[in-house]
Design an enzyme around this catalytic site. Structure first.
Site, PDB file in Angstrom:
ATOM      1  N   ASP A 176     -72.375 -25.450  77.920  1.00 41.07           N
ATOM      2  CA  ASP A 176     -71.914 -25.013  79.228  1.00 41.07           C
ATOM      3  C   ASP A 176     -71.348 -26.217  79.969  1.00 41.07           C
ATOM      4  O   ASP A 176     -71.627 -27.372  79.619  1.00 41.07           O
ATOM      5  CB  ASP A 176     -73.091 -24.413  80.016  1.00 41.07           C
ATOM      6  CG  ASP A 176     -72.651 -23.583  81.215  1.00 41.07           C
ATOM      7  OD1 ASP A 176     -71.429 -23.454  81.444  1.00 41.07           O
ATOM      8  OD2 ASP A 176     -73.541 -23.068  81.936  1.00 41.07           O
ATOM      9  N   CYS A 231     -74.838 -13.104  82.201  1.00 45.58           N
ATOM     10  CA  CYS A 231     -75.952 -13.827  82.830  1.00 45.58           C
ATOM     11  C   CYS A 231     -75.897 -13.712  84.351  1.00 45.58           C
ATOM     12  O   CYS A 231     -74.853 -13.437  84.937  1.00 45.58           O
ATOM     13  CB  CYS A 231     -75.893 -15.294  82.422  1.00 45.58           C
ATOM     14  SG  CYS A 231     -77.460 -16.162  82.665  1.00 45.58           S
TER      15      CYS A 231
END
Length: 508
Positions: free
Chosen positions: A431, A302
């Site tokens: 996360d 990412c």
């Protein structure tokens, strides 16, 4: 011995003692018509008192009254559990349900739902008893039957003009299905079901039915496929419908609250196949390939901001490439860059191009509008809703391919994960949280919280993953997907070639 083996062994002992009729007053001949099972797409609602995993669900349930509630709710079929030791059902329940539905049809002039006998049936005699008791269909669980047993029982179903809900869940089951479908006289008698619940330990994986969907369609393109178990909300029913399933079977939630089933039925019937459903079928297909090959986790890199980094991670074999659409982030990109990356990578890698993901942190503003436009034009394959509350997503984005990421830093945050899963988000990327950073924090999620999330669903994990610790993380947590950003950077948004190569080498 697992639970499934235990159920079957006790069942065999009961039959040896009581016979196939279990001492119930089953008619010697069938006296009612055979209704087509799941003639139209919709809900199969279940008459269920208990289960091995949940214990008592509705111990005082009146089978006939419950079936009438289901019929009024719009159920296309009614499943009656007749297993007595763990589910507290009986053939008497089946007979009572059938009588109540026949009376309902005569009184109202409406078509009554078909009746399914749900049990752990292993012999042809079980099918005959179900037929005489008034069942229109029987459940055949591929996992517990040999190919020969499966075929003999399927042939008996055809002979009697009944239907069967054939439950498959693993690749071995698909092989049995292919064997039976190649030999039976009429495959039109069969509906295929995939259980999200593993009958060995009663754990649930909501993507298992999606994994099996395409395998079933390859064997029989016109086969009706039912999503079994695990649906806990109308939103979840809609998400299942969006994948193209012809029906869903709801047990526990229906039995506990028969009066709420109408909302589930309507949600399923009103939802149509969508981009979101297609996305999850695509992910499920990748996961099935991963299972077959016993591969390492899916990988998402990412925060890509440079074309050279996008090309490198694609060459290394990542599965998802993430582009951040957030002004607060040093990794923020614009739509033009993503479009250019799509063109270049598609030309170079063709079908092996990673799936493109636009990461958003708000559902308004320039970045949101840009990512939504890219998704609708299929420049990105999905949007990642990052740190957005479940209530803000809801059912309104079923037309947009997406998945969710939740910041998990304390036990309270686990409630968000529950809410997402209950609402039809089949995976939740967890996360870490930072007061100053939006993703790419370099902070790992607390180990206890990771294990807590792993109990809820297969694990999609981000936060503090690096080339140095990725092997340890995979060994300890067995994630299905890992998401890496700052752990392979030389500075925010700038990926480091050496770190990336080391990361992928460690993963493989």
């Amino acid at each position: 011995m697992d639970i499934l083996d235990e159920i079957i062994e006790r069942r065999k002992a009961d039959i040896a003692r009581l016979g196939y009729e279990y001492g119930c007053d089953v008619p010697k001949k069938r006296g009612v018509c055979v209704r087509k099972f799941l003639a139209e797409r919709g809900a199969i609602l279940e008459v269920k008192r208990a289960s091995p995993s949940k214990g008592d669900i509705s111990p005082n349930l009146d089978a006939a009254k419950t079936a009438l509630e289901y019929a009024k709710s719009g159920a296309r079929a009614i499943s009656v559990l007749t297993e007595k030791n763990y589910f507290k059902g009986s053939l008497d329940d089946l007979i009572a349900v059938r009588a109540a539905l026949d009376e309902y049809a005569a009184r109202t002039g409406n078509d009554a739902p078909a009746v399914l006998r749900k049990d752990f049936l292993c012999e042809v005699q079980d099918v005959d008893v179900a037929y005489r008791a008034g069942a229109d269909a029987v459940l055949l669980i591929a996992r517990i039957l040999t190919k020969e047993q499966f075929f003999d029982m399927a042939e008996k179903v055809c002979e009697l003009g009944m239907s069967a809900l054939i439950e498959v869940r693993e690749l071995e089951d698909i092989e049995k299905l292919q064997y039976v479908f190649s030999r039976v006289s009429d495959v039109g008698n069969f509906v295929c079901g995939v259980n999200s619940r593993d009958l060995r330990d009663f754990s649930i994986d909501m993507l298992v039915p999606a994994k099996m969907f395409s395998s079933i369609k390859k064997i029989s393109p016109n086969a009706k496929v039912v999503f079994e178990s695990g649906i806990q909300s109308p939103q979840c029913a809609a998400a299942v419908s969006a994948m193209g399933f012809d029906g869903f079977l709801m047990g526990e939630a229906a039995a506990r609250n028969p009066e709420i089933t109408r909302k589930y039925v309507r949600s399923f019937e009103e939802a149509k196949p969508s981009a979101q459903g297609k996305f999850w079928l695509q992910i499920a297909s990748r996961l099935q390939e991963q299972d077959r090959a016993k591969k390492s986790p899916l990988v998402k890199i990412c925060g890509i901001t440079r074309m050279q980094d996008a090309a490198l991670v694609s060459e290394l074999g990542e599965d998802f490439i993430g582009f951040v659409f957030c002004k607060k982030s040093p990794r923020n990109v614009n739509a033009n860059f993503v479009e250019e990356a799509r063109r270049e990578l598609q030309e170079k890698f063709g079908e092996k191009t990673p799936l493109f993901v636009a990461v958003v942190t708000e559902l308004a503003g320039e970045e949101w509008n840009a990512s939504l436009d890219l998704a609708r034009r299929k420049i990105v394959d999905a949007i990642q809703f990052h740190g957005i509350a479940p209530s803000d997503i809801g059912q309104q984005y079923l037309d947009v391919a997406h998945f969710v990421a939740a910041n998990v830093s304390c036990e309270q945050d686990l409630l968000k994960v529950d809410e997402f899963l209950k609402g039809g988000e089949f995976r939740v990327l967890i996360d870490s949280r930072s007061a100053s950073e939006v993703g790419g924090t370099g902070i790992r999620v607390d180990e206890k919280l990771v294990f807590a999330c792993k109990k809820k669903s297969r694990l999609w994990l981000a936060g503090g993953i690096t080339a140095e610790n990725v092997s340890e993380i995979i060994e300890k947590f067995s994630p299905e997907l890992i998401d890496v950003s700052s752990g392979v950077e030389s500075s925010p948004g700038i990926k480091d070639e050496k770190k990336l190569r080391t990361l992928f080498a460690q993963i493989k």
